[in-house]
Design an enzyme around this catalytic site. Structure first.
Site, mmCIF file in Angstrom:
data_model
loop_
_atom_site.group_PDB
_atom_site.id
_atom_site.type_symbol
_atom_site.label_atom_id
_atom_site.label_comp_id
_atom_site.label_asym_id
_atom_site.label_seq_id
_atom_site.Cartn_x
_atom_site.Cartn_y
_atom_site.Cartn_z
ATOM 1 N N ARG A 50 7.363 68.184 26.881
ATOM 2 C CA ARG A 50 7.667 69.364 27.746
ATOM 3 C C ARG A 50 6.551 69.928 27.999
ATOM 4 O O ARG A 50 6.246 70.153 29.268
ATOM 5 C CB ARG A 50 8.722 70.153 27.061
ATOM 6 C CG ARG A 50 10.132 69.641 27.202
ATOM 7 C CD ARG A 50 11.013 70.232 26.165
ATOM 8 N NE ARG A 50 11.220 71.465 26.356
ATOM 9 C CZ ARG A 50 12.083 72.498 25.596
ATOM 10 N NH1 ARG A 50 12.251 71.907 24.311
ATOM 11 N NH2 ARG A 50 12.005 73.592 25.944
ATOM 12 N N TYR B 154 10.049 58.668 25.541
ATOM 13 C CA TYR B 154 10.810 59.661 26.378
ATOM 14 C C TYR B 154 10.966 59.612 27.689
ATOM 15 O O TYR B 154 9.765 59.052 28.285
ATOM 16 C CB TYR B 154 10.329 61.339 25.861
ATOM 17 C CG TYR B 154 10.539 61.401 24.478
ATOM 18 C CD1 TYR B 154 11.513 62.407 24.449
ATOM 19 C CD2 TYR B 154 9.586 61.224 23.398
ATOM 20 C CE1 TYR B 154 11.844 63.082 22.880
ATOM 21 C CE2 TYR B 154 9.940 61.921 22.206
ATOM 22 C CZ TYR B 154 11.004 62.677 22.105
ATOM 23 O OH TYR B 154 11.345 63.119 20.490
ATOM 24 N N ARG C 31 12.864 64.715 15.362
ATOM 25 C CA ARG C 31 13.650 65.547 15.766
ATOM 26 C C ARG C 31 13.690 66.059 17.119
ATOM 27 O O ARG C 31 12.567 66.042 17.588
ATOM 28 C CB ARG C 31 12.959 67.082 14.930
ATOM 29 C CG ARG C 31 12.965 66.638 13.477
ATOM 30 C CD ARG C 31 12.045 67.902 12.721
ATOM 31 N NE ARG C 31 11.816 67.358 11.453
ATOM 32 C CZ ARG C 31 10.919 68.034 10.790
ATOM 33 N NH1 ARG C 31 10.211 69.091 11.041
ATOM 34 N NH2 ARG C 31 10.647 67.685 9.409
ATOM 35 N N ASP D 221 14.504 69.096 20.302
ATOM 36 C CA ASP D 221 14.463 70.250 20.377
ATOM 37 C C ASP D 221 15.793 70.707 20.889
ATOM 38 O O ASP D 221 16.617 69.890 21.466
ATOM 39 C CB ASP D 221 13.342 70.956 21.031
ATOM 40 C CG ASP D 221 12.121 71.136 20.165
ATOM 41 O OD1 ASP D 221 12.035 70.946 19.068
ATOM 42 O OD2 ASP D 221 11.277 71.124 21.093
#
Lengths: 239, 239
Positions: free
Chosen positions: B192, B106, B45, B47
């Site tokens: 993050r 990522y 998932r 964000d």
């Protein structure tokens, strides 16, 4: 000053009454920071939506700037995210951003696959464009002097003679192409009309010899349609 | 299916009542094309605002697709410019996009200069960030098992154990940096929060040993603030 800008938010480079242009935003910022009415002269004019990876502009001051790097920072704080002032440097008093430029290079970006990241910055090319044929046609531009067929009608340009020294599609990554064109000068709308006509060749709707005939006709109506401006970049100005 | 999307227009990947999400847009398109109610399962998932250069999702069909390339074209015609369906291919019936993924990577993009072209796609880093120190701190992540300090509070995750196999800032061009992080799994908001805490180190507000202490505390409140999502990309999923 050397600067870059994204074209989408602006009504082109040149000041126009009632429109937000790159020149008007920079002149307003410069006037604010320098506390007097300032004008700038760019190396050329870009149309609505057209980007500049490198634009050069000059302005006149009475005395040398004491801290050009600080002026750069102050201007960047005012002009917004879509304009980046990169450097301000002193030149001889008789230097002119437009008249002294010896060549300009433009890039036109095409992507052949769907891209969520690059669609605002490039043109989505249809499948099967023949870039080999487009380069055969582009080579003819190097032997062309009169670009009337790619000139916007009813402009105040006194001559349509340009000396093109490079005109070629090159690969960018796996899914991209860029048309690189260098000339001593460009007529208004010229790159987008040239690319539009090359794309006709790439689609197989126009042969390379018909492309040569379009140029020979010196008639804007013979050329292909103009390409969208968001994929066009003023890439470099040389002096 | 392998796909990419720009995160800005979406309320994240996962379906939520009343929100436009990547999953909901693709499920609606798939249901339209296949003329029945379709559900997809993603590899993970993302964000709100987070991008995917490569996401993988699966869906179940009763019989093999006769023309997957055509389905790709049909879906791309419906899902809009911000999602690109890149490939649809058949896998064994027991394969699962989420459970069978062995690692995710990522990317977090930072630019150190003002850029009119890349600001919507990257984070504008302040001048003078110490990327050397940030990499010293990032190396500690490779020896960390419990990522509670970088986990969002009150989620339904049963464990905060992750195995990070790569965590490093690398240069991109003259003005850019990318933080590349690979792990077997990621907690919600983890990248993050990790990047935000590394930036504290880069700014000189936290030492490398304090960074190690933040991890040891297993307390989200000890870490730095979470970075904006528009510069984060799910880059690769491996099986």
């Amino acid at each position: 000053m050397r600067l870059a800008y994204r074209g989408a938010p602006f009504h082109g480079w040149q000041c126009q009454p009632g429109e937000v242009t790159v020149q008007s935003v920079i002149e307003a910022a410069l006037s604010t920071v320098m506390r007097r009415d300032m004008k700038i002269v760019g190396a050329g004019r870009t149309d609505t939506g057209v980007n500049a990876r490198m634009m050069v502009a000059h302005f006149d001051v009475d005395s040398p700037l004491t801290d050009p790097a600080r002026l750069v920072r102050n201007l960047n704080a005012i002009v917004g995210k879509d304009i980046a002032i990169e450097e301000i440097y002193e030149v001889e008093p008789d230097k002119h951003a437009r008249f002294d430029a010896t060549s300009r290079t433009y890039h036109y970006y095409a992507v052949t696959s769907k891209s969520p990241f690059f669609y605002p910055l490039s043109w989505k090319a249809p499948e099967g464009l023949d870039f080999g044929k487009m380069n055969e046609a582009a080579a003819i531009l190097l032997e062309t002097a009169d670009f009337t067929s790619f000139a916007k009608l009813h402009t105040d340009a006194k001559t349509n003679i340009c000396r093109v020294t490079k005109a070629r599609w090159e690969r960018v990554g796996d899914d991209g192409w860029v048309f690189v064109i260098t000339a001593d000068r460009f007529l208004r709308n010229m790159v987008r009309a040239v690319v539009g006509t090359l794309v006709e060749v790439g689609r197989g709707k126009m042969s390379v010899s018909q492309f040569a005939e379009v140029i020979a006709k010196r008639d804007r109506c013979a050329a292909g349609t103009s390409m969208p401006g968001h994929a066009l970049y003023l890439w470099e100005v040389t002096y």
